[in-house]
Write a protein that holds these residues in place. Sequence first.
Motif, mmCIF file in Angstrom:
data_model
loop_
_atom_site.group_PDB
_atom_site.id
_atom_site.type_symbol
_atom_site.label_atom_id
_atom_site.label_comp_id
_atom_site.label_asym_id
_atom_site.label_seq_id
_atom_site.Cartn_x
_atom_site.Cartn_y
_atom_site.Cartn_z
ATOM 1 N N THR A 23 -19.270 4.595 36.683
ATOM 2 C CA THR A 23 -19.782 4.716 38.123
ATOM 3 C C THR A 23 -20.763 3.741 38.290
ATOM 4 O OG1 THR A 23 -21.599 6.209 37.353
ATOM 5 C CG2 THR A 23 -19.386 7.065 37.975
ATOM 6 N N GLY A 24 -21.207 3.368 39.596
ATOM 7 C CA GLY A 24 -22.296 2.388 39.789
ATOM 8 C C GLY A 24 -21.524 0.954 40.085
ATOM 9 N N ASN A 25 -22.188 -0.108 40.408
ATOM 10 C CA ASN A 25 -21.821 -1.414 40.380
ATOM 11 C C ASN A 25 -21.410 -1.897 39.099
ATOM 12 O OD1 ASN A 25 -21.367 -3.683 42.454
ATOM 13 N ND2 ASN A 25 -22.527 -4.487 40.755
ATOM 14 N N THR A 26 -20.523 -2.627 39.057
ATOM 15 C CA THR A 26 -20.100 -3.601 37.869
ATOM 16 C C THR A 26 -20.073 -4.883 37.888
ATOM 17 O OG1 THR A 26 -18.538 -1.576 37.458
ATOM 18 C CG2 THR A 26 -18.099 -3.503 36.137
ATOM 19 N N ASP A 27 -20.656 -5.360 36.905
ATOM 20 C CA ASP A 27 -21.035 -6.879 36.920
ATOM 21 C C ASP A 27 -19.905 -7.427 35.772
ATOM 22 O OD1 ASP A 27 -23.321 -7.179 38.452
ATOM 23 O OD2 ASP A 27 -24.586 -6.095 36.804
ATOM 24 N N VAL A 28 -19.095 -8.382 36.346
ATOM 25 C CA VAL A 28 -18.008 -9.283 35.649
ATOM 26 C C VAL A 28 -18.365 -10.838 35.695
ATOM 27 C CG1 VAL A 28 -15.589 -9.670 35.351
ATOM 28 C CG2 VAL A 28 -16.168 -7.480 36.180
ATOM 29 N N VAL A 29 -18.588 -11.214 34.559
ATOM 30 C CA VAL A 29 -18.921 -12.793 34.505
ATOM 31 C C VAL A 29 -17.566 -13.392 34.248
ATOM 32 C CG1 VAL A 29 -20.086 -14.594 33.308
ATOM 33 C CG2 VAL A 29 -21.298 -12.541 34.180
ATOM 34 N N VAL A 30 -17.202 -14.436 34.957
ATOM 35 C CA VAL A 30 -16.049 -15.368 34.198
ATOM 36 C C VAL A 30 -16.552 -16.667 34.003
ATOM 37 C CG1 VAL A 30 -13.955 -16.410 35.195
ATOM 38 C CG2 VAL A 30 -14.699 -14.092 36.157
ATOM 39 N N VAL A 31 -16.173 -17.003 32.579
ATOM 40 C CA VAL A 31 -16.638 -18.106 31.966
ATOM 41 C C VAL A 31 -15.607 -19.349 32.260
ATOM 42 C CG1 VAL A 31 -17.475 -19.322 30.048
ATOM 43 C CG2 VAL A 31 -18.060 -16.762 30.626
ATOM 44 N N GLY A 32 -15.530 -20.127 33.117
ATOM 45 C CA GLY A 32 -14.605 -21.315 33.428
ATOM 46 C C GLY A 32 -14.016 -21.028 34.721
ATOM 47 N N GLY A 33 -14.069 -22.220 35.397
ATOM 48 C CA GLY A 33 -13.622 -22.283 36.658
ATOM 49 C C GLY A 33 -12.061 -22.838 36.877
ATOM 50 N N GLY A 34 -11.141 -22.868 35.931
ATOM 51 C CA GLY A 34 -10.060 -23.513 36.147
ATOM 52 C C GLY A 34 -9.130 -22.620 37.035
ATOM 53 N N TYR A 35 -7.737 -22.916 36.441
ATOM 54 C CA TYR A 35 -6.756 -22.264 37.218
ATOM 55 C C TYR A 35 -6.662 -20.731 36.796
ATOM 56 C CZ TYR A 35 -4.763 -26.886 38.103
ATOM 57 O OH TYR A 35 -4.216 -27.889 38.446
ATOM 58 N N ALA A 36 -6.890 -20.515 35.663
ATOM 59 C CA ALA A 36 -7.238 -18.990 35.340
ATOM 60 C C ALA A 36 -8.466 -18.576 35.568
ATOM 61 C CB ALA A 36 -6.792 -18.849 33.781
ATOM 62 N N GLY A 37 -9.668 -19.077 35.464
ATOM 63 C CA GLY A 37 -10.853 -18.194 36.031
ATOM 64 C C GLY A 37 -10.831 -18.187 37.448
ATOM 65 N N VAL A 38 -10.274 -19.109 38.134
ATOM 66 C CA VAL A 38 -10.527 -18.969 39.538
ATOM 67 C C VAL A 38 -9.662 -17.582 40.146
ATOM 68 C CG1 VAL A 38 -10.111 -19.880 41.838
ATOM 69 C CG2 VAL A 38 -11.136 -21.135 40.370
ATOM 70 N N MET A 39 -8.324 -17.736 39.705
ATOM 71 C CA MET A 39 -7.414 -16.727 39.914
ATOM 72 C C MET A 39 -8.219 -15.132 39.231
ATOM 73 S SD MET A 39 -4.555 -15.329 41.079
ATOM 74 C CE MET A 39 -3.573 -16.929 41.297
ATOM 75 N N ALA A 40 -8.742 -15.224 38.165
ATOM 76 C CA ALA A 40 -9.312 -13.900 37.847
ATOM 77 C C ALA A 40 -10.427 -13.526 38.627
ATOM 78 C CB ALA A 40 -9.590 -14.033 36.228
ATOM 79 N N ALA A 41 -11.322 -14.533 38.950
ATOM 80 C CA ALA A 41 -12.606 -14.071 39.794
ATOM 81 C C ALA A 41 -11.947 -13.811 41.101
ATOM 82 C CB ALA A 41 -13.397 -15.508 39.968
ATOM 83 N N ASN A 42 -10.988 -14.369 41.944
ATOM 84 C CA ASN A 42 -10.794 -13.779 43.043
ATOM 85 C C ASN A 42 -9.997 -12.483 43.000
ATOM 86 O OD1 ASN A 42 -11.304 -16.349 44.398
ATOM 87 N ND2 ASN A 42 -9.315 -17.164 44.288
ATOM 88 N N ARG A 43 -9.346 -12.422 42.092
ATOM 89 C CA ARG A 43 -8.632 -11.069 41.983
ATOM 90 C C ARG A 43 -9.542 -9.700 41.865
ATOM 91 N NH1 ARG A 43 -3.056 -10.572 41.472
ATOM 92 N NH2 ARG A 43 -2.253 -8.924 40.572
ATOM 93 N N LEU A 44 -10.657 -9.950 41.095
ATOM 94 C CA LEU A 44 -11.681 -8.839 40.842
ATOM 95 C C LEU A 44 -12.314 -8.340 42.087
ATOM 96 C CD1 LEU A 44 -13.226 -10.476 37.581
ATOM 97 C CD2 LEU A 44 -12.036 -8.489 37.662
#
Length: 400
Positions: A2-23
């Motif tokens: 419950t409440g807000n969840t903080d997700v950190v993505v380490v790396g802004g390449g193809y995989a990292g950007v895709m993951a960050a957007n999808r979250l």
Amino acid sequence: MTGNTDVVVVGGGYAGVMAANRLTQRDDVTVTLINPRPTFVERIRLHQLVGGSHDAVVDYREVLAERVRLVVDTVTRIDAAERSVTLATGGTVGYDYLIYAVGSGSADPRVPGAAEFAYPIASLEEAQRLRPVVDAAPATAAVTVVGAGPTGIETAAELAEQGRSVTLVCGEVLGPYLHPRGRRSVAKRLAKLGVTVLDGPGATVTAVTRDAVQLSGGRELPSTVTIWTAGFGVPDLAGRSGLSTDALGRLLTDETLTSVDDARIVAAGDSAAPSGLPFRMSCQAAGPLGAHAADTVLSRIAGEQPAPIELGFAGQCISLGRRAGIFQFAHRNDTAMRLYLGGRPGAKLKEFVCWGTVKQLADEARKPGSLSWAWSKDDKRQQLLQAKRGQAPATAEPAA
């Protein structure tokens, strides 16, 4: 949870950007993307940067969802116990979940003189360093490209098309991934461009000097500019942080891409080794892996069991200068088949792939969760895993 969840993505390449957007599908998830550069790198265009036909970068505003916070910095350590990452500039960033998408880079060549005298091009900075060196070399200067995977082939073709005198040193074989029919097509195009291709016995580089390359057969090639594309490595962040890795340094995960050490750490892209049987390093795998990593995190937040990765391949796309290319079709288990598309149609398809890969990221930024790779499933992976390991893949314990 419950409440807000903080997700950190380490790396802004193809995989990292895709993951960050999808979250960003969930309003109660705060996403922070940490990347050492302020722009997105089109890594599959770095050979074009060297040749001067593209700058290989895209503004993050074009591919990153507005809700994703971009932090331009480098993560130096992951503290799994404290659920935080340490930044190179000082300070820490806490997380509830972390997606490890640090990508890959040039491998240590381990060949005498290569680190001092050869130019790698696996990163933006490396390609930018090489560009003026090529520009400053006389048009007739000998250029040697070491390594005949896609990057080596593309770089050799790009420079030869400009009239450069290029030798491609393959080691054993030109385009190891390619089917023999596709390989013959590539060899024909390289010959037409004037590239000298050295393969087979005696074509392994044993030393590099300031103005020459020495081969295992005893031959010495004059080389004004030596470009090193043989092999990729991954950052050692996971290992330095005490997490389990494979021999190359990729984070070991189960089939949901969850770290075998910590259910709150999920990996994606070139730096992931699911079940010790990683997928081929490629943007083709990075996008789906990034999406699946995000889906794994979202499932855990929702209290659901994450699904195992199901990823098949379509083939390998290689540019051969600006006017030709090849798409080597493959079975879904990533083995080449006889079918390929070459020539100008191959070049157009390669350009479409480069454009489409960026568009996929932008589409996911606008409508997170919309992209699907359900069509590209490799039904043989589970059989291969069980045959390789003699048991079902281990799965991390669910997160609390």
